[in-house]
Design a protein around this motif. Structure first.
Motif, PDB file in Angstrom:
ATOM      1  N   GLU A 128       1.857   9.327 -26.922  1.00 38.28           N
ATOM      2  CA  GLU A 128       2.829   8.327 -27.393  1.00 38.28           C
ATOM      3  C   GLU A 128       2.114   7.169 -28.092  1.00 38.28           C
ATOM      4  O   GLU A 128       2.572   6.672 -29.129  1.00 38.28           O
ATOM      5  CB  GLU A 128       3.654   7.795 -26.219  1.00 38.28           C
ATOM      6  N   LYS A 129       0.981   6.750 -27.547  1.00 37.11           N
ATOM      7  CA  LYS A 129       0.211   5.664 -28.173  1.00 37.11           C
ATOM      8  C   LYS A 129      -0.324   6.104 -29.533  1.00 37.11           C
ATOM      9  O   LYS A 129      -0.272   5.347 -30.503  1.00 37.11           O
ATOM     10  CB  LYS A 129      -0.933   5.245 -27.251  1.00 37.11           C
ATOM     11  N   LEU A 130      -0.848   7.318 -29.600  1.00 34.06           N
ATOM     12  CA  LEU A 130      -1.363   7.824 -30.872  1.00 34.06           C
ATOM     13  C   LEU A 130      -0.261   7.879 -31.926  1.00 34.06           C
ATOM     14  O   LEU A 130      -0.482   7.563 -33.101  1.00 34.06           O
ATOM     15  CB  LEU A 130      -1.973   9.219 -30.672  1.00 34.06           C
ATOM     16  N   ALA A 131       0.933   8.283 -31.500  1.00 36.81           N
ATOM     17  CA  ALA A 131       2.061   8.323 -32.426  1.00 36.81           C
ATOM     18  C   ALA A 131       2.441   6.914 -32.879  1.00 36.81           C
ATOM     19  O   ALA A 131       2.679   6.669 -34.073  1.00 36.81           O
ATOM     20  CB  ALA A 131       3.252   9.018 -31.779  1.00 36.81           C
ATOM     21  N   ALA A 132       2.483   5.977 -31.939  1.00 30.72           N
ATOM     22  CA  ALA A 132       2.833   4.595 -32.280  1.00 30.72           C
ATOM     23  C   ALA A 132       1.811   3.969 -33.217  1.00 30.72           C
ATOM     24  O   ALA A 132       2.153   3.144 -34.071  1.00 30.72           O
ATOM     25  CB  ALA A 132       2.961   3.772 -31.001  1.00 30.72           C
ATOM     26  N   ASP A 133       0.545   4.388 -33.076  1.00 31.42           N
ATOM     27  CA  ASP A 133      -0.528   3.864 -33.920  1.00 31.42           C
ATOM     28  C   ASP A 133      -0.619   4.561 -35.268  1.00 31.42           C
ATOM     29  O   ASP A 133      -1.487   4.222 -36.089  1.00 31.42           O
ATOM     30  CB  ASP A 133      -1.878   3.983 -33.202  1.00 31.42           C
ATOM     31  N   GLY A 134       0.218   5.557 -35.505  1.00 26.34           N
ATOM     32  CA  GLY A 134       0.219   6.256 -36.781  1.00 26.34           C
ATOM     33  C   GLY A 134      -0.909   7.255 -36.966  1.00 26.34           C
ATOM     34  O   GLY A 134      -1.178   7.711 -38.080  1.00 26.34           O
ATOM     35  N   ARG A 135      -1.557   7.647 -35.879  1.00 23.71           N
ATOM     36  CA  ARG A 135      -2.673   8.588 -35.993  1.00 23.71           C
ATOM     37  C   ARG A 135      -2.204  10.042 -35.915  1.00 23.71           C
ATOM     38  O   ARG A 135      -2.941  10.962 -36.248  1.00 23.71           O
ATOM     39  CB  ARG A 135      -3.711   8.296 -34.914  1.00 23.71           C
ATOM     40  N   ILE A 136      -0.989  10.235 -35.456  1.00 26.87           N
ATOM     41  CA  ILE A 136      -0.336  11.541 -35.523  1.00 26.87           C
ATOM     42  C   ILE A 136       1.069  11.325 -36.063  1.00 26.87           C
ATOM     43  O   ILE A 136       1.732  10.342 -35.732  1.00 26.87           O
ATOM     44  CB  ILE A 136      -0.293  12.241 -34.151  1.00 26.87           C
ATOM     45  N   ARG A 137       1.503  12.245 -36.928  1.00 23.61           N
ATOM     46  CA  ARG A 137       2.833  12.097 -37.517  1.00 23.61           C
ATOM     47  C   ARG A 137       3.916  12.645 -36.598  1.00 23.61           C
ATOM     48  O   ARG A 137       5.066  12.207 -36.671  1.00 23.61           O
ATOM     49  CB  ARG A 137       2.878  12.807 -38.871  1.00 23.61           C
TER      50      ARG A 137
END
Length: 272
Positions: free
Chosen positions: A124-133
């Protein structure tokens, strides 16, 4: 042009992609290059495959724009847990040579470890940070999915599961439809185990196609995302040549009769 499926966050994934499971890293670059030249734009790898670097080399050598590519990789079981997931993602990204991935999946639920909720919070953090679409899971059974949905605000965009005519996963597909989760099929051809079935060979002959092409067309008409694997250039081209024919309702019904609970891979409830 390969059709796309719109995920629950608006991201589009090509409905037919290229998988590299069990392809040695030294052979992966050539296989992915062949796939890209044949028209594939979605490439599916995983940390445990040991070939993210080979995928990355093929992507780097391609003249395709990054925005035209869809790259999936997966978190391995031993790297589950919040902080371990973030470290594993960084390692995968470095091997791929990318700034982001389009889809990141928890590879297996590994229920005995009981860490997939912690891993999901990191994703969820990676998604929020834009590192995964887009964020998703793989091999999650209904109980694993329901627990995740009960404990998270982020609904997985994808559940990648073993799915083929011998294992049609109707319960999971219904659950996915209920929550807007795309069904993605691995081992879509059952590693060849169903391709000599008389029903499939008859349909193939009728359409002037191979049994494998018929099965891939069946997946597409069900709405599945599908990622066949091959290292043979002719087979790579054949697997994407499935958009010029349509299976009739009675042919789909005949394939539906082939479901017999046949697993070619591990049981998600016991693999840890």
């Amino acid at each position: 042009m390969t059709p796309t499926v719109t995920l629950n966050n608006g991201v589009e994934i090509p409905q037919l992609g290229f998988g590299v499971f069990q392809v040695p890293d030294r052979e992966t670059t050539a296989a992915v290059t062949n796939a890209l030249e044949s028209g594939y734009r979605s490439i599916d790898t995983a940390a445990i495959y040991g070939n993210e670097a080979g995928v990355g080399a093929a992507l780097a050598a391609s003249d395709l724009a990054r925005s035209d590519l869809f790259v999936t990789t997966k978190l391995w079981n031993a790297d589950q847990g919040h902080d371990a997931t973030l470290r594993a993602f960084d390692a995968s990204l470095a091997k791929l040579g990318l700034d982001y991935v389009d889809l990141y999946l928890i590879h297996w639920p590994t229920p005995a470890r009981d860490l997939y909720l912690d891993s999901w919070s990191a994703i969820e953090k990676l998604a929020a940070d834009g590192r995964i679409r887009a964020a998703g899971v793989s091999n999650f059974q209904p109980a694993h999915l329901r627990r995740l949905l009960d404990n998270s605000s982020l609904v997985p965009a994808v559940n990648q599961i073993e799915l083929h005519p011998g294992l049609q996963q109707s319960e999971l597909r219904a659950l996915h439809a209920e929550f807007g989760i795309a069904t993605e099929a691995w081992s879509p051809l059952a590693q060849g185990a169903v391709l000599d079935d008389p029903a499939l060979t008859a349909i193939a002959e009728r359409h002037g196609k191979s049994p494998a092409q018929v099965v891939l067309r069946w997946h597409l008409q069900l709405g599945n995302v599908v990622i066949p694997k091959s290292v043979t250039p002719a087979r790579i081209r054949e697997n994407i040549d499935v958009f010029d024919f349509v299976l009739a309702d009675e042919e789909l019904a005949a394939i539906a009769e082939l479901d017999r609970g046949l697993r070619t891979g591990p049981d998600p409830d016991t693999l840890n």
